[in-house]
Design a protein around this motif. Structure first.
Motif, PDB file in Angstrom:
ATOM      1  N   LEU A 149       0.863  -1.182   0.000  1.00 15.66           N
ATOM      2  CA  LEU A 149       0.000   0.000   0.000  1.00 15.66           C
ATOM      3  C   LEU A 149       0.892   1.222   0.000  1.00 15.66           C
ATOM      4  CD1 LEU A 149      -2.858  -0.755   2.562  1.00 15.66           C
ATOM      5  CD2 LEU A 149      -3.106  -0.434   0.093  1.00 15.66           C
ATOM      6  N   THR A 150       0.666   2.134  -0.941  1.00 16.33           N
ATOM      7  CA  THR A 150       1.356   3.417  -0.974  1.00 16.33           C
ATOM      8  C   THR A 150       0.303   4.503  -1.163  1.00 16.33           C
ATOM      9  OG1 THR A 150       1.701   3.482  -3.379  1.00 16.33           O
ATOM     10  CG2 THR A 150       3.345   2.301  -2.066  1.00 16.33           C
ATOM     11  N   TRP A 151       0.622   5.705  -0.739  1.00 11.66           N
ATOM     12  CA  TRP A 151      -0.344   6.796  -0.882  1.00 11.66           C
ATOM     13  C   TRP A 151      -0.418   7.280  -2.328  1.00 11.66           C
ATOM     14  CZ3 TRP A 151      -3.568   6.836   2.769  1.00 11.66           C
ATOM     15  CH2 TRP A 151      -3.189   6.684   4.114  1.00 11.66           C
ATOM     16  N   GLN A 152      -1.611   7.707  -2.725  1.00 13.62           N
ATOM     17  CA  GLN A 152      -1.795   8.403  -3.999  1.00 13.62           C
ATOM     18  C   GLN A 152      -1.323   9.856  -3.825  1.00 13.62           C
ATOM     19  OE1 GLN A 152      -5.437   7.847  -6.198  1.00 13.62           O
ATOM     20  NE2 GLN A 152      -5.780   5.811  -5.317  1.00 13.62           N
ATOM     21  N   PRO A 153      -1.307  10.646  -4.914  1.00 16.19           N
ATOM     22  CA  PRO A 153      -0.850  12.038  -4.800  1.00 16.19           C
ATOM     23  C   PRO A 153      -1.577  12.800  -3.692  1.00 16.19           C
ATOM     24  CG  PRO A 153      -1.015  11.428  -7.103  1.00 16.19           C
ATOM     25  CD  PRO A 153      -1.582  10.276  -6.320  1.00 16.19           C
ATOM     26  N   VAL A 154      -0.871  13.723  -3.079  1.00 16.90           N
ATOM     27  CA  VAL A 154      -1.348  14.380  -1.872  1.00 16.90           C
ATOM     28  C   VAL A 154      -2.689  15.074  -2.071  1.00 16.90           C
ATOM     29  CG1 VAL A 154      -0.080  16.515  -2.352  1.00 16.90           C
ATOM     30  CG2 VAL A 154      -0.632  15.893   0.017  1.00 16.90           C
ATOM     31  N   GLU A 155      -2.946  15.609  -3.264  1.00 17.66           N
ATOM     32  CA  GLU A 155      -4.201  16.334  -3.470  1.00 17.66           C
ATOM     33  C   GLU A 155      -5.429  15.429  -3.401  1.00 17.66           C
ATOM     34  OE1 GLU A 155      -2.362  15.576  -7.590  1.00 17.66           O
ATOM     35  OE2 GLU A 155      -1.680  16.239  -5.597  1.00 17.66           O
ATOM     36  N   ARG A 156      -5.226  14.112  -3.448  1.00 17.43           N
ATOM     37  CA  ARG A 156      -6.335  13.167  -3.354  1.00 17.43           C
ATOM     38  C   ARG A 156      -6.585  12.695  -1.927  1.00 17.43           C
ATOM     39  NH1 ARG A 156      -4.746   9.211  -8.499  1.00 17.43           N
ATOM     40  NH2 ARG A 156      -4.348  10.902  -9.999  1.00 17.43           N
ATOM     41  N   ILE A 157      -5.786  13.191  -0.993  1.00 17.37           N
ATOM     42  CA  ILE A 157      -5.885  12.722   0.388  1.00 17.37           C
ATOM     43  C   ILE A 157      -6.443  13.857   1.235  1.00 17.37           C
ATOM     44  CG2 ILE A 157      -4.633  11.708   2.319  1.00 17.37           C
ATOM     45  CD1 ILE A 157      -2.563  10.734   0.251  1.00 17.37           C
ATOM     46  N   GLU A 158      -7.735  13.810   1.481  1.00 16.64           N
ATOM     47  CA  GLU A 158      -8.437  14.921   2.116  1.00 16.64           C
ATOM     48  C   GLU A 158      -7.836  15.300   3.455  1.00 16.64           C
ATOM     49  OE1 GLU A 158     -13.012  16.168   3.347  1.00 16.64           O
ATOM     50  OE2 GLU A 158     -12.366  14.075   3.521  1.00 16.64           O
ATOM     51  N   TRP A 159      -7.497  14.328   4.275  1.00 18.64           N
ATOM     52  CA  TRP A 159      -7.057  14.639   5.635  1.00 18.64           C
ATOM     53  C   TRP A 159      -5.733  15.398   5.658  1.00 18.64           C
ATOM     54  CZ3 TRP A 159      -2.495  12.632   7.584  1.00 18.64           C
ATOM     55  CH2 TRP A 159      -1.954  11.504   6.941  1.00 18.64           C
ATOM     56  N   PRO A 179      13.082  10.467   0.291  1.00 16.92           N
ATOM     57  CA  PRO A 179      12.119   9.727   1.114  1.00 16.92           C
ATOM     58  C   PRO A 179      11.004  10.640   1.613  1.00 16.92           C
ATOM     59  CG  PRO A 179      14.390   9.292   1.801  1.00 16.92           C
ATOM     60  CD  PRO A 179      14.438  10.454   0.869  1.00 16.92           C
ATOM     61  N   ASN A 180       9.777  10.288   1.313  1.00 17.00           N
ATOM     62  CA  ASN A 180       8.620  11.014   1.824  1.00 17.00           C
ATOM     63  C   ASN A 180       7.382  10.175   1.552  1.00 17.00           C
ATOM     64  OD1 ASN A 180       6.956  12.285  -0.627  1.00 17.00           O
ATOM     65  ND2 ASN A 180       9.144  12.422  -1.160  1.00 17.00           N
ATOM     66  N   PRO A 181       6.256  10.448   2.215  1.00 13.25           N
ATOM     67  CA  PRO A 181       5.076   9.585   2.070  1.00 13.25           C
ATOM     68  C   PRO A 181       4.546   9.465   0.650  1.00 13.25           C
ATOM     69  CG  PRO A 181       4.862  10.977   4.005  1.00 13.25           C
ATOM     70  CD  PRO A 181       6.070  11.467   3.264  1.00 13.25           C
ATOM     71  N   TRP A 182       4.930  10.403  -0.257  1.00 12.70           N
ATOM     72  CA  TRP A 182       4.384  10.378  -1.618  1.00 12.70           C
ATOM     73  C   TRP A 182       5.434  10.003  -2.663  1.00 12.70           C
ATOM     74  CZ3 TRP A 182       3.309  13.954   2.134  1.00 12.70           C
ATOM     75  CH2 TRP A 182       2.009  13.860   2.654  1.00 12.70           C
ATOM     76  N   SER A 183       6.537   9.437  -2.233  1.00 17.76           N
ATOM     77  CA  SER A 183       7.596   9.091  -3.182  1.00 17.76           C
ATOM     78  C   SER A 183       7.183   7.988  -4.149  1.00 17.76           C
ATOM     79  CB  SER A 183       8.868   8.677  -2.432  1.00 17.76           C
ATOM     80  OG  SER A 183       8.663   7.466  -1.729  1.00 17.76           O
ATOM     81  N   LEU A 184       6.151   7.220  -3.799  1.00 18.09           N
ATOM     82  CA  LEU A 184       5.657   6.157  -4.684  1.00 18.09           C
ATOM     83  C   LEU A 184       4.199   6.415  -5.067  1.00 18.09           C
ATOM     84  CD1 LEU A 184       7.247   3.015  -2.979  1.00 18.09           C
ATOM     85  CD2 LEU A 184       8.098   4.332  -4.932  1.00 18.09           C
ATOM     86  N   SER A 185       3.862   7.675  -5.263  1.00 20.93           N
ATOM     87  CA  SER A 185       2.478   8.029  -5.610  1.00 20.93           C
ATOM     88  C   SER A 185       2.228   8.059  -7.113  1.00 20.93           C
ATOM     89  CB  SER A 185       2.111   9.386  -5.004  1.00 20.93           C
ATOM     90  OG  SER A 185       2.926  10.415  -5.541  1.00 20.93           O
ATOM     91  N   ASP A 186       3.297   8.021  -7.920  1.00 19.41           N
ATOM     92  CA  ASP A 186       3.178   8.044  -9.381  1.00 19.41           C
ATOM     93  C   ASP A 186       3.235   6.611  -9.904  1.00 19.41           C
ATOM     94  OD1 ASP A 186       3.669   8.131 -12.167  1.00 19.41           O
ATOM     95  OD2 ASP A 186       4.718  10.039 -12.006  1.00 19.41           O
ATOM     96  N   PRO A 187       2.156   6.111 -10.505  1.00 13.56           N
ATOM     97  CA  PRO A 187       2.146   4.716 -10.971  1.00 13.56           C
ATOM     98  C   PRO A 187       3.279   4.385 -11.933  1.00 13.56           C
ATOM     99  CG  PRO A 187      -0.080   5.587 -10.964  1.00 13.56           C
ATOM    100  CD  PRO A 187       0.829   6.747 -10.687  1.00 13.56           C
ATOM    101  N   ASP A 188       3.636   5.317 -12.809  1.00 16.04           N
ATOM    102  CA  ASP A 188       4.716   5.050 -13.758  1.00 16.04           C
ATOM    103  C   ASP A 188       6.047   4.857 -13.024  1.00 16.04           C
ATOM    104  OD1 ASP A 188       3.019   5.198 -15.936  1.00 16.04           O
ATOM    105  OD2 ASP A 188       3.400   7.329 -16.278  1.00 16.04           O
ATOM    106  N   VAL A 189       6.276   5.666 -12.007  1.00 21.48           N
ATOM    107  CA  VAL A 189       7.495   5.528 -11.203  1.00 21.48           C
ATOM    108  C   VAL A 189       7.520   4.164 -10.512  1.00 21.48           C
ATOM    109  CG1 VAL A 189       8.700   6.381  -9.151  1.00 21.48           C
ATOM    110  CG2 VAL A 189       7.822   8.000 -10.848  1.00 21.48           C
ATOM    111  N   VAL A 190       6.398   3.762  -9.972  1.00 25.75           N
ATOM    112  CA  VAL A 190       6.313   2.475  -9.267  1.00 25.75           C
ATOM    113  C   VAL A 190       6.570   1.315 -10.224  1.00 25.75           C
ATOM    114  CG1 VAL A 190       4.794   0.927  -7.982  1.00 25.75           C
ATOM    115  CG2 VAL A 190       4.761   3.388  -7.510  1.00 25.75           C
TER     116      VAL A 190
END
Length: 279
Positions: free
Chosen positions: A154-164, A184-195
């Motif tokens: 599980l990785t986070w999606q881009p920050v703008e999609r995370i309401e909290w 290193p940051n919570p959104w480093s794997l938020s881009d599907p192409d990068v993953v």
């Protein structure tokens, strides 16, 4: 920490084996409650059977590892993390739940000498976004997984999609959060192409990402949620004057009240469920 740590992860060790790890240990139950909506989907994707050997990367206080151990009743689970306090708590909770097939070690998964081709499954719940050298880390993880074995993350999606996170950071700082473009940051794997590119280069195949959206729990009521959120984001309040801090917390409480439900305070979130197979 006796186990070696890669130089690129020294700052992460300082955080997770320091104040950050202390917070996550003290608030372990609340953090687990927060992402509970994702847990079953992650474990189902891992396809853990009774005899599976499972590696949980960035295991924290061990909720995913313990759940995996119940599924792998005749197998084994190893949970690894940089935080000594969270590892200690994970061991205590496993003992309390009488789980004898799960172990925990404080190691850097980027460089740890895991047994080669040993694990049937590697899993992680939001624990793999913080490597100093992600390619080296995933190559090391791939080396530890048998050919044909599974990877479920599980990785986070881009920050703008995370309401909290948008709401809390904006209310407490007055600025819309802008995650770092690298490192290193919570959104480093938020881009599907990068993953996809990263995992393929590391030795995995059939990389797939599925978008998930689950409400996240922050407390039973406004008082409870405000106490947790201000504790989690205390560093954002450190540089504010007393009046600024009072206004920020008042704004936060008003926003929390708008998210109060019969079951507690909830905000929307979005994550990627990443699945792959060891080549």
């Amino acid at each position: 920490m006796a186990a070696p740590v890669d130089p690129s992860n020294v700052e992460q060790l300082r955080a997770w084996d320091g104040n950050q790890g202390d917070l996550w240990t003290a608030r372990a139950e609340r953090f687990d409650e927060g992402v509970a909506g994702y847990q079953r989907k992650l474990l189902d994707a891992a396809e853990i059977d009774r005899a599976s050997k499972v590696l949980d990367i960035g295991c924290g206080s061990g909720q995913t590892a313990r759940d995996a151990a119940r599924r792998a009743a005749d197998g084994s689970v190893l949970g690894v993390d940089l935080s000594s306090r969270m590892i200690e708590l994970a061991r205590e909770l496993a003992a309390r739940e009488e789980l004898s097939n799960v172990a925990f070690e404080q190691v850097d998964a980027q460089v740890h000498d895991f047994p080669e081709a040993h694990f049937d499954v590697a899993v992680s719940r939001h624990g793999v976004m913080f490597f100093g050298d992600p390619l080296a880390a995933f190559r090391n993880i791939a080396r530890a997984v048998r050919p044909g074995g599974r990877l479920a993350l599980l990785t986070w999606q881009p920050v703008e999609r995370i309401e909290w996170i948008v709401a809390f950071r904006t209310l407490l700082t007055g600025e819309v959060p802008k995650p770092p473009s690298s490192g290193p940051n919570p959104w480093s794997l938020s881009d599907p192409d990068v993953v996809r590119e990263l995992l393929t280069a590391a030795g995995f195949a059939d990389v797939q990402l599925a978008g998930l959206a689950e409400p996240m729990y922050f407390g039973r009521d406004v008082d409870d949620a405000c106490d947790f959120v201000t504790d989690q984001h205390a560093s954002l309040l450190d540089d504010l004057t007393a009046d600024e801090k009072a206004r920020a917390i008042a704004d936060l409480r008003a926003n929390l009240a708008e998210h109060q439900t019969e079951r507690g305070v909830y905000y929307d979130s979005a994550a990627w469920l990443v699945e792959a197979r060891r080549s």
